[in-house]
Write an enzyme that holds these catalytic residues in place. Sequence first.
Site, PDB file in Angstrom:
ATOM      1  N   ARG A 102      29.955 117.057  22.754  1.00  0.00           N
ATOM      2  CA  ARG A 102      29.297 115.757  22.838  1.00  0.00           C
ATOM      3  C   ARG A 102      30.293 114.622  22.978  1.00  0.00           C
ATOM      4  O   ARG A 102      30.079 113.677  23.735  1.00  0.00           O
ATOM      5  CB  ARG A 102      28.391 115.552  21.619  1.00  0.00           C
ATOM      6  CG  ARG A 102      27.634 114.236  21.585  1.00  0.00           C
ATOM      7  CD  ARG A 102      27.002 113.841  22.907  1.00  0.00           C
ATOM      8  NE  ARG A 102      26.187 114.881  23.491  1.00  0.00           N
ATOM      9  CZ  ARG A 102      25.785 114.897  24.755  1.00  0.00           C
ATOM     10  NH1 ARG A 102      26.148 113.905  25.573  1.00  0.00           N
ATOM     11  NH2 ARG A 102      25.051 115.881  25.215  1.00  0.00           N
ATOM     12  N   LYS A 137      34.290  91.665  27.724  1.00  0.00           N
ATOM     13  CA  LYS A 137      32.995  92.116  27.193  1.00  0.00           C
ATOM     14  C   LYS A 137      32.947  93.641  27.227  1.00  0.00           C
ATOM     15  O   LYS A 137      32.174  94.260  27.971  1.00  0.00           O
ATOM     16  CB  LYS A 137      31.854  91.496  27.997  1.00  0.00           C
ATOM     17  CG  LYS A 137      31.798  89.975  27.870  1.00  0.00           C
ATOM     18  CD  LYS A 137      30.710  89.371  28.727  1.00  0.00           C
ATOM     19  CE  LYS A 137      30.699  87.851  28.607  1.00  0.00           C
ATOM     20  NZ  LYS A 137      29.691  87.214  29.484  1.00  0.00           N
ATOM     21  N   LYS A 169      38.673  77.860  27.595  1.00  0.00           N
ATOM     22  CA  LYS A 169      37.233  77.875  27.823  1.00  0.00           C
ATOM     23  C   LYS A 169      36.623  76.517  27.451  1.00  0.00           C
ATOM     24  O   LYS A 169      37.309  75.615  26.989  1.00  0.00           O
ATOM     25  CB  LYS A 169      36.602  79.000  27.003  1.00  0.00           C
ATOM     26  CG  LYS A 169      37.221  80.373  27.266  1.00  0.00           C
ATOM     27  CD  LYS A 169      36.611  81.069  28.448  1.00  0.00           C
ATOM     28  CE  LYS A 169      35.267  81.629  28.101  1.00  0.00           C
ATOM     29  NZ  LYS A 169      34.677  82.394  29.230  1.00  0.00           N
ATOM     30  N   GLU A 199      38.669  77.086  32.487  1.00  0.00           N
ATOM     31  CA  GLU A 199      37.272  77.181  32.898  1.00  0.00           C
ATOM     32  C   GLU A 199      36.704  75.788  33.107  1.00  0.00           C
ATOM     33  O   GLU A 199      36.869  74.914  32.251  1.00  0.00           O
ATOM     34  CB  GLU A 199      36.463  77.914  31.822  1.00  0.00           C
ATOM     35  CG  GLU A 199      34.968  77.978  32.098  1.00  0.00           C
ATOM     36  CD  GLU A 199      34.214  78.547  30.920  1.00  0.00           C
ATOM     37  OE1 GLU A 199      34.196  79.782  30.769  1.00  0.00           O
ATOM     38  OE2 GLU A 199      33.651  77.755  30.127  1.00  0.00           O
ATOM     39  N   ASP A 220      32.681  78.281  36.511  1.00  0.00           N
ATOM     40  CA  ASP A 220      31.672  78.920  35.677  1.00  0.00           C
ATOM     41  C   ASP A 220      30.256  78.512  36.079  1.00  0.00           C
ATOM     42  O   ASP A 220      29.899  77.332  36.031  1.00  0.00           O
ATOM     43  CB  ASP A 220      31.912  78.563  34.204  1.00  0.00           C
ATOM     44  CG  ASP A 220      31.009  79.326  33.263  1.00  0.00           C
ATOM     45  OD1 ASP A 220      30.865  80.550  33.449  1.00  0.00           O
ATOM     46  OD2 ASP A 220      30.440  78.698  32.353  1.00  0.00           O
TER      47      ASP A 220
END
Length: 285
Positions: A102, A137, A169, A199, A220
């Site tokens: 597995r 992510k 950001k 950004e 963005d």
Amino acid sequence: MTRRLPDLLIEPVVRMALAEDLGRAGDLTGQACIPEGARMRAVFAARSPGVLAGVDCVRLALLAMDPAAAITAKARDGEAFEAGTVLVEAEADARAFLAAERTALNLLGRLCGVATLTRAYVDAVEGTGARIADTRKTTPGLRALEKHAVACGGGVNHRFGLDDAILIKDNHVAVCGGVGEAIRRARAVAGHLVKIEIEVDGLDQLDEALAERPDVVMLDNFSLEMLREAVARAKGSTFGRPVLEASGGVTLGTVRAIAETGVDVISVGGLTHSAPALDVGLDAV
């Protein structure tokens, strides 16, 4: 293009996954049903077409349970395959084989899924000059493997963590008081090998950023019209043209149009956070 990830980076993930599965007492089913010393031969075969990534996870999972296992990879990471393709052949102690099954399948299916989805995005922008990049992510603990899978699919890796590039950001900008001020602060401390990306969420911020000469500007959630205007402004800037990265809400249905605006890079969080696992099975022979 075939690719390899060092065993040193794979082994801790494989061993952690095996320990999670084996729990406190090992494989009770295998101990109860499989005679001690029995051998097993089997193949890992694709149930659907895709791109291979994670073949070494299979090898290391089997070897962790049976150091004498005989394993033959029939394809390499980065290679495309059709449904029914045998990816790995192996022979090992049967209890060990079934205990590792597995973990091996979970990692192989997950990474093949990432590589296969990435290849779809790369194929969608072919001929435009735009490159497909991943993001941070990723699944906690699997970042190195998932970014490897993106590369196997023909994508490129964004930064691996917070420590290998400066990416300013919107929240950084808010605290600093503006795009220009944030870039200036970053420039004052960045080493000569550290790139600075900013950004921006509008053309006014883009103009402010261009004046500070960042290495990369992330556009963005820009509309297609705004992306085209951003490319034109960057090309005409007297401060030099940075790399332009489009980001935000990118899908397979929209990525081609985004690429055709002239941006250099398109980052897609879905490569890792939304890729479906590829169907791979284990068949005894």
